[in-house]
Design a protein around this motif. Structure first.
Motif, PDB file in Angstrom:
ATOM      1  N   ILE A  91       1.022  -1.150  -0.136  1.00 31.15           N
ATOM      2  CA  ILE A  91      -0.159   0.210   0.354  1.00 31.15           C
ATOM      3  C   ILE A  91       0.781   1.441  -0.112  1.00 31.15           C
ATOM      4  CG2 ILE A  91      -1.843   1.242   0.864  1.00 31.15           C
ATOM      5  CD1 ILE A  91      -2.717  -1.701   2.132  1.00 31.15           C
ATOM      6  N   LEU A  92       0.660   2.199  -0.599  1.00 27.52           N
ATOM      7  CA  LEU A  92       0.997   3.171  -0.769  1.00 27.52           C
ATOM      8  C   LEU A  92       0.982   4.191  -0.991  1.00 27.52           C
ATOM      9  CD1 LEU A  92       4.109   4.704  -1.605  1.00 27.52           C
ATOM     10  CD2 LEU A  92       3.609   5.001  -3.652  1.00 27.52           C
ATOM     11  N   GLU A  93       0.835   6.280  -0.254  1.00 32.66           N
ATOM     12  CA  GLU A  93       0.550   7.003  -0.429  1.00 32.66           C
ATOM     13  C   GLU A  93       0.552   7.837  -1.649  1.00 32.66           C
ATOM     14  OE1 GLU A  93      -1.896  10.706   2.001  1.00 32.66           O
ATOM     15  OE2 GLU A  93      -0.572   9.535   2.830  1.00 32.66           O
ATOM     16  N   ASP A  94      -0.195   8.554  -2.606  1.00 35.53           N
ATOM     17  CA  ASP A  94       1.066   8.984  -3.923  1.00 35.53           C
ATOM     18  C   ASP A  94       0.811  11.070  -2.916  1.00 35.53           C
ATOM     19  OD1 ASP A  94      -1.523   9.999  -4.875  1.00 35.53           O
ATOM     20  OD2 ASP A  94      -1.535   9.440  -5.913  1.00 35.53           O
ATOM     21  N   PHE A  95       1.588  10.910  -3.581  1.00 37.70           N
ATOM     22  CA  PHE A  95       1.912  12.932  -3.144  1.00 37.70           C
ATOM     23  C   PHE A  95       0.230  13.781  -3.518  1.00 37.70           C
ATOM     24  CE2 PHE A  95       2.175  13.677  -7.401  1.00 37.70           C
ATOM     25  CZ  PHE A  95       0.657  15.116  -7.527  1.00 37.70           C
ATOM     26  N   SER A  96      -0.359  12.747  -3.802  1.00 38.68           N
ATOM     27  CA  SER A  96      -1.735  14.085  -3.738  1.00 38.68           C
ATOM     28  C   SER A  96      -3.057  12.955  -3.225  1.00 38.68           C
ATOM     29  CB  SER A  96      -2.367  13.115  -5.253  1.00 38.68           C
ATOM     30  OG  SER A  96      -1.410  13.639  -6.500  1.00 38.68           O
ATOM     31  N   GLU A 154       6.980   5.848  -5.680  1.00 40.40           N
ATOM     32  CA  GLU A 154       7.002   6.897  -6.337  1.00 40.40           C
ATOM     33  C   GLU A 154       8.539   8.124  -6.205  1.00 40.40           C
ATOM     34  OE1 GLU A 154       3.532  10.527  -5.716  1.00 40.40           O
ATOM     35  OE2 GLU A 154       4.625   9.784  -4.508  1.00 40.40           O
ATOM     36  N   ASP A 155       8.928   8.426  -6.902  1.00 39.07           N
ATOM     37  CA  ASP A 155      10.602   8.804  -6.711  1.00 39.07           C
ATOM     38  C   ASP A 155       9.987  10.445  -7.119  1.00 39.07           C
ATOM     39  OD1 ASP A 155       9.437  10.823  -9.351  1.00 39.07           O
ATOM     40  OD2 ASP A 155      10.901   8.540 -10.688  1.00 39.07           O
ATOM     41  N   SER A 156      10.940  11.312  -6.826  1.00 42.84           N
ATOM     42  CA  SER A 156      11.152  12.479  -6.731  1.00 42.84           C
ATOM     43  C   SER A 156      10.771  13.285  -7.684  1.00 42.84           C
ATOM     44  CB  SER A 156      12.711  12.482  -5.850  1.00 42.84           C
ATOM     45  OG  SER A 156      14.411  12.089  -7.394  1.00 42.84           O
ATOM     46  N   ARG A 157      10.961  13.043  -8.882  1.00 42.55           N
ATOM     47  CA  ARG A 157       9.375  13.416  -9.897  1.00 42.55           C
ATOM     48  C   ARG A 157       8.201  13.211  -9.958  1.00 42.55           C
ATOM     49  NH1 ARG A 157      13.471  12.362 -15.281  1.00 42.55           N
ATOM     50  NH2 ARG A 157      15.753  12.961 -13.644  1.00 42.55           N
ATOM     51  N   LYS A 158       7.676  12.363  -8.567  1.00 36.49           N
ATOM     52  CA  LYS A 158       5.991  12.270  -8.397  1.00 36.49           C
ATOM     53  C   LYS A 158       5.989  10.772  -9.701  1.00 36.49           C
ATOM     54  CE  LYS A 158       5.445  16.682  -6.222  1.00 36.49           C
ATOM     55  NZ  LYS A 158       4.687  17.862  -6.671  1.00 36.49           N
ATOM     56  N   ARG A 159       6.968  10.137 -10.064  1.00 40.07           N
ATOM     57  CA  ARG A 159       6.714   9.214 -11.231  1.00 40.07           C
ATOM     58  C   ARG A 159       6.290   7.610 -10.296  1.00 40.07           C
ATOM     59  NH1 ARG A 159      11.768   9.316 -14.808  1.00 40.07           N
ATOM     60  NH2 ARG A 159      12.565   9.672 -12.406  1.00 40.07           N
ATOM     61  N   LEU A 160       5.613   6.696 -10.253  1.00 33.86           N
ATOM     62  CA  LEU A 160       4.891   5.369  -9.288  1.00 33.86           C
ATOM     63  C   LEU A 160       6.163   4.675 -10.769  1.00 33.86           C
ATOM     64  CD1 LEU A 160       1.532   6.515  -8.921  1.00 33.86           C
ATOM     65  CD2 LEU A 160       3.228   6.260  -6.897  1.00 33.86           C
ATOM     66  N   TRP A 161       6.466   4.219  -9.735  1.00 31.97           N
ATOM     67  CA  TRP A 161       7.249   2.144 -10.310  1.00 31.97           C
ATOM     68  C   TRP A 161       6.353   1.159  -9.191  1.00 31.97           C
ATOM     69  CZ3 TRP A 161      11.416   3.023 -14.319  1.00 31.97           C
ATOM     70  CH2 TRP A 161      12.348   4.229 -13.915  1.00 31.97           C
ATOM     71  N   PHE A 162       6.299   0.170 -10.722  1.00 36.04           N
ATOM     72  CA  PHE A 162       5.686  -0.690 -10.070  1.00 36.04           C
ATOM     73  C   PHE A 162       6.504  -1.722  -9.991  1.00 36.04           C
ATOM     74  CE2 PHE A 162       2.478   2.073 -11.368  1.00 36.04           C
ATOM     75  CZ  PHE A 162       1.919   1.965 -10.403  1.00 36.04           C
ATOM     76  N   MET A 163       6.943  -2.631  -9.630  1.00 34.44           N
ATOM     77  CA  MET A 163       7.405  -3.955  -9.769  1.00 34.44           C
ATOM     78  C   MET A 163       6.622  -4.849  -9.856  1.00 34.44           C
ATOM     79  SD  MET A 163      10.383  -6.063 -10.040  1.00 34.44           S
ATOM     80  CE  MET A 163      11.274  -5.068  -9.844  1.00 34.44           C
ATOM     81  N   THR A 164       6.726  -5.765 -10.208  1.00 30.89           N
ATOM     82  CA  THR A 164       6.016  -7.263 -10.984  1.00 30.89           C
ATOM     83  C   THR A 164       6.575  -8.316 -10.984  1.00 30.89           C
ATOM     84  OG1 THR A 164       6.723  -7.539 -12.826  1.00 30.89           O
ATOM     85  CG2 THR A 164       4.430  -6.268 -12.960  1.00 30.89           C
ATOM     86  N   GLN A 165       6.232  -9.758 -10.136  1.00 33.88           N
ATOM     87  CA  GLN A 165       7.256 -10.354  -9.444  1.00 33.88           C
ATOM     88  C   GLN A 165       7.621 -11.792 -11.315  1.00 33.88           C
ATOM     89  OE1 GLN A 165       5.832 -13.790  -7.518  1.00 33.88           O
ATOM     90  NE2 GLN A 165       7.538 -13.958  -6.268  1.00 33.88           N
ATOM     91  N   GLY A 166       8.462 -11.067 -12.250  1.00 32.92           N
ATOM     92  CA  GLY A 166       8.983 -12.150 -12.667  1.00 32.92           C
ATOM     93  C   GLY A 166       8.575 -11.046 -14.426  1.00 32.92           C
TER      94      GLY A 166
END
Length: 260
Positions: free
Chosen positions: A168-173, A218-230
């Motif tokens: 679970i992640l809360e973004d900048f908004s 969420e990086d410093s540029r407010k981009r969201l990165w998603f990691m999948t398994q595989g």
């Protein structure tokens, strides 16, 4: 921020610009876990570390000391950590949800599933997130719950019933993003009170590369990165309202990003 922590299988690396320091079971920390799952910085600058094989540890950055935190009420397979004032919430696999008073270093309580509809929906707690508004969200192998502070119980979210909520992640908004193990990614728009589900589509190059998502950052540029398994990474390009898929199979064991 000058520190990045990456969890990669059984290896924990603390990165401080050009300095790499590795922590693993050795003479001075023989009982340290090899399967590091979660980090949580405390109010005093120390760091709590949850492992899947040896439980909870307390790291002191100034001295580099790592101490084992043992309590009979806290199960050794730790998956979720969250600071809540002077309390530390600890989510475990099969051991429910525990709350530690950091001032006394004692367990306040351990909460487990029961017959009440306002109890935990499973004893496998994988993610805990406290939002800027003070709400506490709990992700389990059976769904998503919001903690009710006044009544000390939970409200289950029907939109994610019987889904494995991994992160679970809360973004900048202030919106919530939820990584699930088989159902892609969910976004909850807190202002519109709307849910949106992002899933893999075979003929859509801008969709998720896979529906088993195990981490969000969420990086410093407010981009969201998603990691999948595989199936590698994906980054959300907000202006384009599309996902850019980055296949990087060699690092598919990475289970979390911290401090991007």
């Amino acid at each position: 921020m000058d520190r990045i922590v990456i969890l990669a299988g059984s290896i924990t690396i603390r990165v401080n610009w050009n300095l790499f320091e590795k922590f693993y079971p050795r003479d001075d920390i023989k009982n340290f876990g090899r399967r590091v799952r979660e980090f949580c910085e405390s109010n005093d600058g120390t760091v709590w570390i949850g492992t899947e094989d040896k439980g909870l540890f307390h790291f002191y950055p100034e001295s580099g000391k790592i101490e084992k935190f043992s309590h009979p009420a806290i199960y050794q397979n730790v998956h979720g950590l969250c600071l809540d004032g002077d309390d530390l919430w600890v989510g475990t696999f099969s051991g429910g949800l525990s709350r530690i008073d950091l001032l006394t270093k004692q367990s306040k309580d351990t909460i487990k599933k029961d017959i009440s509809p306002n109890s935990l929906d499973a004893n496998n707690v994988f993610s805990i997130c406290k939002t800027t508004s003070g709400d506490l969200w709990i992700g389990t192998t059976s769904g998503l719950l919001r903690y009710n502070r006044d009544t000390d119980d939970f409200t289950r979210m029907p939109e994610l019933a019987n889904m494995f909520v991994y992160k679970i992640l809360e973004d900048f908004s202030g919106n919530l993003w939820l990584a699930t193990y088989s159902n892609g990614v969910f976004r909850y728009d807190v202002n519109k009170k709307e849910w949106k589900n992002f899933i893999f589509h075979k003929n859509d190059s801008t969709s998720l590369p896979y529906d088993k998502v195990i981490s969000i950052c969420e990086d410093s540029r407010k981009r969201l990165w998603f990691m999948t398994q595989g199936a590698g990474f994906a980054v959300l390009i907000r202006k384009m309202k599309a996902l850019l898929v980055l296949i990087c199979r060699k690092v598919f064991l990475v289970i979390s990003f911290i401090g991007w």
